[in-house]
Design a protein around this motif. Sequence first.
Motif, mmCIF file in Angstrom:
data_model
loop_
_atom_site.group_PDB
_atom_site.id
_atom_site.type_symbol
_atom_site.label_atom_id
_atom_site.label_comp_id
_atom_site.label_asym_id
_atom_site.label_seq_id
_atom_site.Cartn_x
_atom_site.Cartn_y
_atom_site.Cartn_z
ATOM 1 N N LYS A 81 21.940 -75.167 1.539
ATOM 2 C CA LYS A 81 22.750 -74.035 2.270
ATOM 3 C C LYS A 81 21.986 -73.021 2.833
ATOM 4 C CE LYS A 81 25.512 -72.522 -2.591
ATOM 5 N NZ LYS A 81 25.588 -71.871 -3.116
ATOM 6 N N SER A 82 22.663 -72.538 4.047
ATOM 7 C CA SER A 82 21.889 -71.791 5.215
ATOM 8 C C SER A 82 21.965 -70.438 4.475
ATOM 9 C CB SER A 82 23.521 -71.735 6.600
ATOM 10 O OG SER A 82 23.837 -71.247 6.188
ATOM 11 N N LYS A 83 21.207 -69.335 5.073
ATOM 12 C CA LYS A 83 21.464 -68.016 4.679
ATOM 13 C C LYS A 83 22.394 -67.662 4.498
ATOM 14 C CE LYS A 83 18.224 -64.169 5.537
ATOM 15 N NZ LYS A 83 16.662 -64.367 6.597
ATOM 16 N N LYS A 84 23.014 -67.391 5.821
ATOM 17 C CA LYS A 84 24.661 -67.421 6.081
ATOM 18 C C LYS A 84 25.867 -67.210 5.799
ATOM 19 C CE LYS A 84 27.927 -67.075 10.276
ATOM 20 N NZ LYS A 84 28.120 -67.889 11.345
ATOM 21 N N THR A 85 25.670 -68.068 4.937
ATOM 22 C CA THR A 85 26.433 -68.908 3.086
ATOM 23 C C THR A 85 26.002 -68.192 2.553
ATOM 24 O OG1 THR A 85 26.432 -71.375 4.150
ATOM 25 C CG2 THR A 85 27.237 -70.770 1.664
ATOM 26 N N TYR A 86 24.888 -68.049 2.255
ATOM 27 C CA TYR A 86 24.280 -67.359 0.863
ATOM 28 C C TYR A 86 24.623 -65.299 1.223
ATOM 29 C CZ TYR A 86 21.520 -70.421 -1.759
ATOM 30 O OH TYR A 86 21.596 -71.326 -2.921
ATOM 31 N N ARG A 87 24.465 -65.193 1.671
ATOM 32 C CA ARG A 87 24.622 -63.238 2.776
ATOM 33 C C ARG A 87 26.756 -63.837 2.431
ATOM 34 N NH1 ARG A 87 22.948 -59.103 4.630
ATOM 35 N NH2 ARG A 87 24.753 -57.588 4.654
ATOM 36 N N ALA A 88 27.368 -64.300 3.123
ATOM 37 C CA ALA A 88 28.868 -64.871 2.788
ATOM 38 C C ALA A 88 29.013 -64.727 1.032
ATOM 39 C CB ALA A 88 29.440 -65.626 3.889
ATOM 40 N N GLU A 89 28.166 -65.530 0.330
ATOM 41 C CA GLU A 89 28.687 -65.243 -0.875
ATOM 42 C C GLU A 89 28.259 -64.533 -1.705
ATOM 43 O OE1 GLU A 89 27.352 -68.036 -5.052
ATOM 44 O OE2 GLU A 89 26.514 -68.706 -2.694
ATOM 45 N N TYR A 90 26.726 -63.366 -1.545
ATOM 46 C CA TYR A 90 26.592 -62.259 -1.750
ATOM 47 C C TYR A 90 27.889 -61.260 -1.784
ATOM 48 C CZ TYR A 90 23.554 -58.226 -2.220
ATOM 49 O OH TYR A 90 23.118 -57.030 -2.550
ATOM 50 N N ASP A 91 28.687 -61.187 -0.054
ATOM 51 C CA ASP A 91 28.522 -59.885 -0.083
ATOM 52 C C ASP A 91 30.746 -59.948 -0.697
ATOM 53 O OD1 ASP A 91 27.552 -59.198 1.896
ATOM 54 O OD2 ASP A 91 28.233 -59.796 3.279
ATOM 55 N N ALA A 92 30.788 -61.159 -1.041
ATOM 56 C CA ALA A 92 31.712 -61.799 -1.960
ATOM 57 C C ALA A 92 31.910 -61.345 -3.586
ATOM 58 C CB ALA A 92 32.628 -63.113 -2.035
ATOM 59 N N LEU A 93 30.204 -61.999 -3.826
ATOM 60 C CA LEU A 93 29.894 -61.095 -5.102
ATOM 61 C C LEU A 93 30.269 -59.643 -5.078
ATOM 62 C CD1 LEU A 93 27.796 -63.745 -5.951
ATOM 63 C CD2 LEU A 93 30.151 -63.766 -7.300
ATOM 64 N N MET A 94 29.422 -58.644 -4.384
ATOM 65 C CA MET A 94 29.288 -57.396 -4.665
ATOM 66 C C MET A 94 31.090 -56.565 -4.698
ATOM 67 S SD MET A 94 26.630 -56.999 -5.309
ATOM 68 C CE MET A 94 25.976 -54.907 -4.985
ATOM 69 N N ALA A 95 31.543 -57.695 -3.404
ATOM 70 C CA ALA A 95 33.033 -56.765 -3.054
ATOM 71 C C ALA A 95 33.478 -56.929 -4.657
ATOM 72 C CB ALA A 95 33.608 -57.502 -1.853
ATOM 73 N N ASP A 96 33.427 -58.376 -5.245
ATOM 74 C CA ASP A 96 34.551 -57.853 -6.552
ATOM 75 C C ASP A 96 33.609 -57.496 -7.856
ATOM 76 O OD1 ASP A 96 35.778 -60.059 -8.568
ATOM 77 O OD2 ASP A 96 33.569 -60.267 -8.925
ATOM 78 N N LYS A 98 32.319 -54.293 -7.138
ATOM 79 C CA LYS A 98 33.301 -53.072 -7.128
ATOM 80 C C LYS A 98 34.550 -53.100 -6.964
ATOM 81 C CE LYS A 98 29.343 -52.057 -2.905
ATOM 82 N NZ LYS A 98 28.977 -51.949 -1.714
ATOM 83 N N ALA A 99 35.397 -53.936 -7.181
ATOM 84 C CA ALA A 99 36.372 -53.815 -7.171
ATOM 85 C C ALA A 99 36.466 -53.732 -8.676
ATOM 86 C CB ALA A 99 36.924 -54.498 -6.521
ATOM 87 N N THR A 100 35.702 -55.120 -9.031
ATOM 88 C CA THR A 100 36.087 -54.869 -10.615
ATOM 89 C C THR A 100 35.086 -54.144 -11.754
ATOM 90 O OG1 THR A 100 35.488 -56.991 -10.792
ATOM 91 C CG2 THR A 100 37.382 -57.065 -10.149
ATOM 92 N N LYS A 101 34.247 -53.999 -11.283
ATOM 93 C CA LYS A 101 32.677 -53.494 -12.011
ATOM 94 C C LYS A 101 32.637 -54.938 -12.977
ATOM 95 C CE LYS A 101 32.797 -49.572 -10.771
ATOM 96 N NZ LYS A 101 31.906 -49.194 -9.223
ATOM 97 N N ASN A 102 32.533 -56.210 -12.764
ATOM 98 C CA ASN A 102 32.076 -57.151 -12.693
ATOM 99 C C ASN A 102 30.907 -57.124 -13.448
ATOM 100 O OD1 ASN A 102 32.244 -59.415 -14.576
ATOM 101 N ND2 ASN A 102 33.538 -60.671 -13.259
ATOM 102 N N MET A 103 30.152 -57.059 -14.224
ATOM 103 C CA MET A 103 28.441 -56.875 -13.915
ATOM 104 C C MET A 103 28.436 -58.466 -14.305
ATOM 105 S SD MET A 103 27.579 -54.599 -14.247
ATOM 106 C CE MET A 103 25.612 -54.950 -14.719
#
Length: 117
Positions: A81-96, A98-103
């Motif tokens: 995976k590229s760094k850009k792909t990891y960053r997008a995945e990281y941003d999506a997980l952090m958004a999730d 923040k929205a649901t407080k899913n640990m």
Amino acid sequence: MKAITLQEVPALKAADIRRYEENRYYVGNAATDQRIDYILKQSDEDYMNLHNEVVKRENNKAAQAAEKQANLIAERKATGKSKKTYRAEYDALMADYKATKNMESYKKARSIAKFAF
């Protein structure tokens, strides 16, 4: 940093003393006088050895940091995976998170953060 030779010691001692004199106002007279006396009492060989030890330690730190970074890059490239792909995945997980407080999302995001940044 660069190791010094015995011929460069007098110039470096003078530069250190100048630097201490410039900072006298901030450090104080007693501390400045102690530092200057310490430099003046050191033999040229001792001063050179002390400086070269510091240079060696700093160069080792820089080499270790570069090696750590290279290992991290190699590990990331091994996943395909590229760094850009990891960053997008990281941003999506952090958004999730923040929205649901899913640990679980937070833990997953923290585990891939080293590849994302």
